[in-house]
Design a protein around this motif. Structure first.
Motif, PDB file in Angstrom:
ATOM      1  N   THR A 100       0.654  -1.184   0.134  1.00  0.00           N
ATOM      2  CA  THR A 100       0.162   0.065  -0.040  1.00  0.00           C
ATOM      3  C   THR A 100       0.896   1.218   0.007  1.00  0.00           C
ATOM      4  O   THR A 100       0.585   2.168  -0.785  1.00  0.00           O
ATOM      5  N   LEU A 101       1.723   1.278   0.817  1.00  0.00           N
ATOM      6  CA  LEU A 101       2.768   2.367   1.089  1.00  0.00           C
ATOM      7  C   LEU A 101       3.706   2.633  -0.083  1.00  0.00           C
ATOM      8  O   LEU A 101       3.911   3.857  -0.357  1.00  0.00           O
ATOM      9  N   ARG A 102       4.333   1.579  -0.725  1.00  0.00           N
ATOM     10  CA  ARG A 102       5.431   1.690  -1.586  1.00  0.00           C
ATOM     11  C   ARG A 102       5.121   2.415  -2.703  1.00  0.00           C
ATOM     12  O   ARG A 102       5.970   3.364  -3.314  1.00  0.00           O
ATOM     13  N   ASN A 103       3.944   2.509  -3.054  1.00  0.00           N
ATOM     14  CA  ASN A 103       3.587   3.494  -4.652  1.00  0.00           C
ATOM     15  C   ASN A 103       2.831   4.672  -4.274  1.00  0.00           C
ATOM     16  O   ASN A 103       2.666   5.307  -5.203  1.00  0.00           O
ATOM     17  N   ILE A 104       2.961   5.108  -3.119  1.00  0.00           N
ATOM     18  CA  ILE A 104       2.528   6.591  -2.578  1.00  0.00           C
ATOM     19  C   ILE A 104       3.652   7.525  -2.646  1.00  0.00           C
ATOM     20  O   ILE A 104       4.535   7.510  -1.885  1.00  0.00           O
ATOM     21  N   PRO A 105       3.567   8.648  -3.611  1.00  0.00           N
ATOM     22  CA  PRO A 105       4.352   9.473  -3.608  1.00  0.00           C
ATOM     23  C   PRO A 105       4.527  10.326  -2.411  1.00  0.00           C
ATOM     24  O   PRO A 105       3.339  10.473  -1.643  1.00  0.00           O
ATOM     25  N   TYR A 106       5.617  10.672  -1.967  1.00  0.00           N
ATOM     26  CA  TYR A 106       5.657  11.458  -0.939  1.00  0.00           C
ATOM     27  C   TYR A 106       4.634  12.881  -0.639  1.00  0.00           C
ATOM     28  O   TYR A 106       4.100  13.225   0.353  1.00  0.00           O
ATOM     29  N   GLN A 107       4.576  13.378  -1.941  1.00  0.00           N
ATOM     30  CA  GLN A 107       3.639  14.711  -1.743  1.00  0.00           C
ATOM     31  C   GLN A 107       1.979  14.117  -1.204  1.00  0.00           C
ATOM     32  O   GLN A 107       1.501  14.770  -0.762  1.00  0.00           O
ATOM     33  N   LYS A 108       1.764  12.865  -1.835  1.00  0.00           N
ATOM     34  CA  LYS A 108       0.429  12.389  -1.785  1.00  0.00           C
ATOM     35  C   LYS A 108       0.438  11.907  -0.180  1.00  0.00           C
ATOM     36  O   LYS A 108      -0.565  12.158   0.416  1.00  0.00           O
ATOM     37  N   ALA A 109       1.402  11.346   0.241  1.00  0.00           N
ATOM     38  CA  ALA A 109       1.412  10.862   1.650  1.00  0.00           C
ATOM     39  C   ALA A 109       1.463  12.046   2.659  1.00  0.00           C
ATOM     40  O   ALA A 109       0.837  11.934   3.748  1.00  0.00           O
ATOM     41  N   ALA A 110       1.815  13.257   2.372  1.00  0.00           N
ATOM     42  CA  ALA A 110       1.759  14.393   3.032  1.00  0.00           C
ATOM     43  C   ALA A 110       0.464  15.097   3.175  1.00  0.00           C
ATOM     44  O   ALA A 110       0.163  15.911   3.667  1.00  0.00           O
ATOM     45  N   ALA A 160       7.517  17.113   9.845  1.00  0.00           N
ATOM     46  CA  ALA A 160       8.402  18.420   9.990  1.00  0.00           C
ATOM     47  C   ALA A 160       8.843  18.643   8.438  1.00  0.00           C
ATOM     48  O   ALA A 160       8.909  19.974   8.121  1.00  0.00           O
ATOM     49  N   VAL A 161       9.416  17.688   7.648  1.00  0.00           N
ATOM     50  CA  VAL A 161      10.161  17.868   6.406  1.00  0.00           C
ATOM     51  C   VAL A 161       9.418  17.072   5.557  1.00  0.00           C
ATOM     52  O   VAL A 161       9.357  15.760   5.678  1.00  0.00           O
ATOM     53  N   ILE A 162       8.951  17.538   4.437  1.00  0.00           N
ATOM     54  CA  ILE A 162       8.305  16.694   3.366  1.00  0.00           C
ATOM     55  C   ILE A 162       9.212  16.737   2.067  1.00  0.00           C
ATOM     56  O   ILE A 162       9.401  18.054   1.418  1.00  0.00           O
ATOM     57  N   SER A 163       9.674  15.775   2.077  1.00  0.00           N
ATOM     58  CA  SER A 163      10.433  15.473   0.925  1.00  0.00           C
ATOM     59  C   SER A 163      10.534  13.740   0.479  1.00  0.00           C
ATOM     60  O   SER A 163      10.335  12.988   1.341  1.00  0.00           O
ATOM     61  N   GLU A 164      11.023  13.468  -0.597  1.00  0.00           N
ATOM     62  CA  GLU A 164      11.442  12.029  -0.680  1.00  0.00           C
ATOM     63  C   GLU A 164      12.060  11.358  -0.041  1.00  0.00           C
ATOM     64  O   GLU A 164      11.826  10.119   0.483  1.00  0.00           O
ATOM     65  N   GLU A 165      13.278  11.945   0.499  1.00  0.00           N
ATOM     66  CA  GLU A 165      14.364  11.231   1.304  1.00  0.00           C
ATOM     67  C   GLU A 165      13.624  11.277   2.601  1.00  0.00           C
ATOM     68  O   GLU A 165      13.696  10.050   3.356  1.00  0.00           O
ATOM     69  N   ALA A 166      12.880  12.265   3.152  1.00  0.00           N
ATOM     70  CA  ALA A 166      12.260  12.122   4.485  1.00  0.00           C
ATOM     71  C   ALA A 166      11.061  10.954   4.311  1.00  0.00           C
ATOM     72  O   ALA A 166      10.980  10.381   5.287  1.00  0.00           O
ATOM     73  N   TRP A 167      10.360  10.872   3.224  1.00  0.00           N
ATOM     74  CA  TRP A 167       9.261   9.832   3.384  1.00  0.00           C
ATOM     75  C   TRP A 167      10.049   8.328   3.254  1.00  0.00           C
ATOM     76  O   TRP A 167       9.596   7.451   3.990  1.00  0.00           O
ATOM     77  N   GLN A 168      11.029   8.379   2.428  1.00  0.00           N
ATOM     78  CA  GLN A 168      11.804   6.974   2.449  1.00  0.00           C
ATOM     79  C   GLN A 168      12.394   6.722   3.876  1.00  0.00           C
ATOM     80  O   GLN A 168      12.393   5.631   4.364  1.00  0.00           O
ATOM     81  N   THR A 169      12.862   7.745   4.711  1.00  0.00           N
ATOM     82  CA  THR A 169      13.200   7.595   5.879  1.00  0.00           C
ATOM     83  C   THR A 169      12.189   6.927   6.893  1.00  0.00           C
ATOM     84  O   THR A 169      12.190   6.035   7.584  1.00  0.00           O
ATOM     85  N   THR A 170      10.729   7.549   6.718  1.00  0.00           N
ATOM     86  CA  THR A 170       9.701   6.927   7.309  1.00  0.00           C
ATOM     87  C   THR A 170       9.398   5.542   6.848  1.00  0.00           C
ATOM     88  O   THR A 170       8.993   4.810   8.067  1.00  0.00           O
ATOM     89  N   TRP A 180       1.092  10.132   5.668  1.00  0.00           N
ATOM     90  CA  TRP A 180       2.347  10.171   6.496  1.00  0.00           C
ATOM     91  C   TRP A 180       2.319  10.245   7.930  1.00  0.00           C
ATOM     92  O   TRP A 180       2.981   9.611   8.721  1.00  0.00           O
ATOM     93  N   GLU A 181       1.313  10.975   8.484  1.00  0.00           N
ATOM     94  CA  GLU A 181       1.134  11.051   9.803  1.00  0.00           C
ATOM     95  C   GLU A 181       0.625   9.813  10.422  1.00  0.00           C
ATOM     96  O   GLU A 181       0.997   9.414  11.817  1.00  0.00           O
ATOM     97  N   ILE A 182      -0.183   8.929   9.863  1.00  0.00           N
ATOM     98  CA  ILE A 182      -0.641   7.638  10.279  1.00  0.00           C
ATOM     99  C   ILE A 182       0.497   6.806  10.361  1.00  0.00           C
ATOM    100  O   ILE A 182       0.819   5.929  11.214  1.00  0.00           O
ATOM    101  N   ALA A 183       1.316   6.735   9.339  1.00  0.00           N
ATOM    102  CA  ALA A 183       2.409   5.906   9.261  1.00  0.00           C
ATOM    103  C   ALA A 183       3.414   6.204  10.420  1.00  0.00           C
ATOM    104  O   ALA A 183       3.850   5.320  11.410  1.00  0.00           O
ATOM    105  N   ASN A 184       3.598   7.392  10.712  1.00  0.00           N
ATOM    106  CA  ASN A 184       4.617   7.836  12.168  1.00  0.00           C
ATOM    107  C   ASN A 184       3.625   7.295  13.178  1.00  0.00           C
ATOM    108  O   ASN A 184       4.218   7.153  14.191  1.00  0.00           O
TER     109      ASN A 184
END
Length: 118
Positions: A28-38, A82-92, A48-52
């Motif tokens: 479910t999460l792997r195909n969600i772009p970071y912008q959509k997750a945020a 706090a930080v919305i980026s591809e790198e931050a989403w991958q870290t999550t 993203w908040e739910i994942a955290n």
């Protein structure tokens, strides 16, 4: 099957297997772009908040299993990203994977007596 291993199997299926609900977290999460997750819809939490939130609650319960007293924060682990980026989403997503590994390792190696002591 012993209870800790049964729970590990259910936990694994929900994370990246074939759970009874027919969807898992990884797929479910792997195909969600970071912008959509945020994105937030109205007053709802973002993906993203739910994942955290999931990661933080897993850590909270992990600490409790280790006999640490944990007070749940007022925000219940729902915080603005706090930080919305591809790198931050991958870290999550990596943090979620690490929390999964920690719990599966614990459950698969937990004896029945240890499990019920917890």
């Amino acid at each position: 099957m012993r209870e800790p291993q049964r729970i590990a199997a259910l936990f694994s299926a929900l994370y990246n297997g074939e759970p009874w609900i027919d969807i898992n977290l990884v797929d479910t999460l792997r195909n969600i772009p970071y912008q959509k997750a945020a994105e937030k819809y109205k007053d709802c939490n973002s993906i993203w908040e739910i994942a955290n939130h999931i990661i933080a609650w897993r850590e909270n319960v992990w600490q409790r299993v280790q006999d640490k007293v944990i007070n749940t924060p007022q925000h219940n682990y729902f915080e603005k990203v706090a930080v919305i980026s591809e790198e931050a989403w991958q870290t999550t997503l990596q943090n979620l994977a690490e929390s999964q590994h920690k719990w599966i390792t614990f459950l698969e190696n937990c004896s029945e007596n240890e499990f019920y002591k917890v």
